[in-house]
Scaffold this motif. Structure first.
Motif, PDB file in Angstrom:
ATOM      1  N   ALA A  38      19.950  14.502  17.289  1.00 47.45           N
ATOM      2  CA  ALA A  38      19.385  13.683  18.364  1.00 47.45           C
ATOM      3  C   ALA A  38      20.409  13.537  19.478  1.00 47.45           C
ATOM      4  N   LEU A  39      19.912  13.287  20.684  1.00 47.42           N
ATOM      5  CA  LEU A  39      20.786  13.116  21.846  1.00 47.42           C
ATOM      6  C   LEU A  39      21.261  11.679  21.944  1.00 47.42           C
ATOM      7  N   ASN A  40      22.503  11.513  22.397  1.00 48.50           N
ATOM      8  CA  ASN A  40      23.062  10.202  22.705  1.00 48.50           C
ATOM      9  C   ASN A  40      23.749  10.268  24.061  1.00 48.50           C
ATOM     10  N   ARG A  41      23.930   9.111  24.687  1.00 44.88           N
ATOM     11  CA  ARG A  41      24.617   9.074  25.992  1.00 44.88           C
ATOM     12  C   ARG A  41      25.987   9.745  25.914  1.00 44.88           C
ATOM     13  N   ALA A  42      26.642   9.617  24.758  1.00 50.33           N
ATOM     14  CA  ALA A  42      27.961  10.234  24.582  1.00 50.33           C
ATOM     15  C   ALA A  42      27.900  11.748  24.792  1.00 50.33           C
ATOM     16  N   ASP A  43      26.780  12.376  24.421  1.00 51.08           N
ATOM     17  CA  ASP A  43      26.642  13.829  24.623  1.00 51.08           C
ATOM     18  C   ASP A  43      26.642  14.165  26.122  1.00 51.08           C
ATOM     19  N   LEU A  44      25.950  13.332  26.899  1.00 51.95           N
ATOM     20  CA  LEU A  44      25.906  13.556  28.352  1.00 51.95           C
ATOM     21  C   LEU A  44      27.299  13.386  28.951  1.00 51.95           C
ATOM     22  N   LEU A  90      28.070  11.350  12.556  1.00 48.51           N
ATOM     23  CA  LEU A  90      29.069  12.388  12.842  1.00 48.51           C
ATOM     24  C   LEU A  90      29.933  12.002  14.043  1.00 48.51           C
ATOM     25  N   PRO A  91      31.204  12.453  14.060  1.00 49.72           N
ATOM     26  CA  PRO A  91      32.010  12.301  15.283  1.00 49.72           C
ATOM     27  C   PRO A  91      31.733  13.410  16.293  1.00 49.72           C
ATOM     28  N   GLY A  92      30.926  14.400  15.881  1.00 52.16           N
ATOM     29  CA  GLY A  92      30.560  15.550  16.711  1.00 52.16           C
ATOM     30  C   GLY A  92      30.060  16.656  15.804  1.00 52.16           C
ATOM     31  N   GLY A  93      29.466  17.703  16.401  1.00 55.64           N
ATOM     32  CA  GLY A  93      29.086  18.875  15.623  1.00 55.64           C
ATOM     33  C   GLY A  93      27.651  18.943  15.167  1.00 55.64           C
ATOM     34  N   GLY A  94      26.834  17.932  15.481  1.00 56.96           N
ATOM     35  CA  GLY A  94      25.470  17.866  14.945  1.00 56.96           C
ATOM     36  C   GLY A  94      24.485  18.834  15.577  1.00 56.96           C
ATOM     37  N   LEU A 115      12.224  14.673   8.654  1.00 58.72           N
ATOM     38  CA  LEU A 115      13.623  14.940   9.027  1.00 58.72           C
ATOM     39  C   LEU A 115      13.891  14.688  10.518  1.00 58.72           C
ATOM     40  N   PRO A 116      12.968  15.036  11.440  1.00 59.80           N
ATOM     41  CA  PRO A 116      13.210  14.649  12.843  1.00 59.80           C
ATOM     42  C   PRO A 116      13.289  13.128  13.037  1.00 59.80           C
ATOM     43  N   GLN A 117      12.449  12.370  12.325  1.00 58.29           N
ATOM     44  CA  GLN A 117      12.558  10.904  12.403  1.00 58.29           C
ATOM     45  C   GLN A 117      13.914  10.443  11.880  1.00 58.29           C
ATOM     46  N   ALA A 118      14.335  11.024  10.763  1.00 57.94           N
ATOM     47  CA  ALA A 118      15.606  10.626  10.152  1.00 57.94           C
ATOM     48  C   ALA A 118      16.785  10.931  11.068  1.00 57.94           C
ATOM     49  N   ALA A 119      16.706  12.030  11.828  1.00 57.36           N
ATOM     50  CA  ALA A 119      17.800  12.389  12.746  1.00 57.36           C
ATOM     51  C   ALA A 119      18.000  11.328  13.822  1.00 57.36           C
ATOM     52  N   ALA A 120      16.977  10.517  14.061  1.00 56.33           N
ATOM     53  CA  ALA A 120      17.045   9.473  15.088  1.00 56.33           C
ATOM     54  C   ALA A 120      17.649   8.170  14.567  1.00 56.33           C
ATOM     55  N   ILE A 121      18.073   8.147  13.306  1.00 54.16           N
ATOM     56  CA  ILE A 121      18.568   6.896  12.718  1.00 54.16           C
ATOM     57  C   ILE A 121      20.088   6.719  12.801  1.00 54.16           C
ATOM     58  N   PRO A 122      20.922   7.667  12.338  1.00 46.28           N
ATOM     59  CA  PRO A 122      22.315   7.306  12.037  1.00 46.28           C
ATOM     60  C   PRO A 122      23.109   6.662  13.167  1.00 46.28           C
ATOM     61  N   GLU A 123      23.244   7.306  14.303  1.00 46.75           N
ATOM     62  CA  GLU A 123      24.130   6.787  15.348  1.00 46.75           C
ATOM     63  C   GLU A 123      23.625   5.462  15.918  1.00 46.75           C
ATOM     64  N   VAL A 124      22.355   5.397  16.320  1.00 48.05           N
ATOM     65  CA  VAL A 124      21.896   4.181  17.012  1.00 48.05           C
ATOM     66  C   VAL A 124      21.650   3.021  16.051  1.00 48.05           C
ATOM     67  N   LYS A 325      14.338   7.614  21.011  1.00 50.88           N
ATOM     68  CA  LYS A 325      15.250   8.735  20.852  1.00 50.88           C
ATOM     69  C   LYS A 325      14.675  10.085  21.294  1.00 50.88           C
ATOM     70  N   ILE A 326      15.567  10.911  21.832  1.00 48.44           N
ATOM     71  CA  ILE A 326      15.245  12.301  22.138  1.00 48.44           C
ATOM     72  C   ILE A 326      15.842  13.143  21.013  1.00 48.44           C
ATOM     73  N   VAL A 327      14.981  13.879  20.309  1.00 52.61           N
ATOM     74  CA  VAL A 327      15.380  14.620  19.102  1.00 52.61           C
ATOM     75  C   VAL A 327      15.370  16.119  19.400  1.00 52.61           C
TER      76      VAL A 327
END
Length: 332
Positions: A38-44, A90-94, A115-124, A325-327
């Motif tokens: 999933a995308l996070n502001r940190a990626d931008l 993750l600290p990066g690499g996803g 799994l796409p729903q689950a990808a939207a959970i960890p960081e936020v 979230k944007i997945v």
């Protein structure tokens, strides 16, 4: 393996998929075959050259992922088996087809979630859990003001505030976003483009103010934040989207409120802290994603892009129109 890559900092047009070496799990690590990230502001910010990954972390974008365990490194404790579905902080690499993770940063996929729903959970969700419980010390009966209430962290924080027995209030920039926040359980929402959220917050709380503010905006909101903070309130700052500079009597205003200003960054925390956070979240919060009824938690997905459309996904986040979230889905 394929991974999201950019050769020089800049706009979304610099992003492309590149074939890179597949990582191998080290001591106590597992290899995850990534189905979604999933995308996070940190990626931008990292793409723009404004946010380097922590020392030792992958330079590939992506702070969270879901997929299947495909390899165990030496010294793993046996809690994960090959073939297990899992999601990870993750600290990066996803944003690659494979990523290595310390086994203590993996979480099981809640029953009933894709799994796409689950990808939207960890960081936020881990961020929102940390801000509310570990830093904000939320208590039943508190009132919590959540800025960017329709963001990934915002949509998680609304729901976590509600199940803590506290009252969530939000700010957002459109009627559509406020309606979505109220559907998730926000008691009230304020459009910061049309009204002074501090006045609206004081009116809602009958002059008492809010016990906790979750703030990813920073500089441009400082005065309104301190105005609507309750006595002994906790202002938790976790982003600077509204700038880093302030001009004015912040300290005296905060001092007379006996307020606490607490700052937080999750990405650069050490492994031990993150493992403690993941363990607490897995035990206390994760079961709520699978329960029926008013305590049920739900990751909010705005859009799912194939990773081949990584440029479009970044451009979409930059418009600030997403709710939740944007997945990104990785090729299998």
């Amino acid at each position: 393996m394929l991974a999201v890559h950019f050769d020089k900092p800049g706009g979304p047009e610099n992003l492309y998929l590149k074939e890179v070496e597949k990582p191998s799990p080290g001591e106590g690590e597992v290899l995850l075959k990534v189905v979604a990230s999933a995308l996070n502001r940190a990626d931008l910010l990292q793409r723009q050259g404004q946010y380097d990954p922590p020392p030792g972390a992958s330079s590939i974008l992506g702070l969270e992922a879901s997929g299947y365990v495909v390899e165990l490194g030496p010294g793993c404790q046996g809690q994960w088996k090959i073939g297990d579905p899992a999601m990870a902080l993750l600290p990066g690499g996803g944003q690659a087809q494979y990523v290595t993770i310390p086994e203590g940063l993996l979480m099981p996929i809640p029953a009933g979630l894709t799994l796409p729903q689950a990808a939207a959970i960890p960081e936020v969700w881990l961020t929102a859990f940390q801000l509310l419980h570990l830093l904000g010390n939320v208590q039943a009966g508190d009132t919590v003001l959540i800025h960017a209430g329709s963001s990934g962290v915002g949509t998680a924080a609304i729901q976590l505030t509600r199940i803590a027995g506290a009252t969530p209030l939000v700010t957002a920039g459109s009627q559509h976003k406020l309606q979505m926040a109220e559907k998730l359980g926000a008691a009230a929402g304020f459009n910061y483009k049309e009204e002074d959220f501090s006045e609206a917050t004081l009116k809602f709380t009958k002059g008492a103010g809010v016990n906790i503010i979750l703030d990813c905006i920073g500089g441009s909101y400082w005065e309104k934040n301190v105005t609507c903070l309750a006595l002994d309130g906790r202002w938790v700052l976790y982003g600077l989207m509204g700038g880093a500079n302030i001009s004015g009597p912040l300290f005296s205003k905060l001092f007379f409120k006996r307020g606490s200003l607490i700052t937080s960054r999750l990405r650069c925390r050490d492994k031990k802290y993150k493992q403690m956070l993941v363990k607490a979240f897995t035990e206390q919060i994760l079961p709520h994603f699978s329960t029926e009824g008013p305590q049920r938690l739900l990751p909010v997905l705005d859009r799912v892009f194939p990773v081949t459309e990584i440029q479009e996904a970044h451009a979409h986040m930059e418009t600030n129109k997403n709710v939740g979230k944007i997945v990104l889905e990785l090729p299998q």
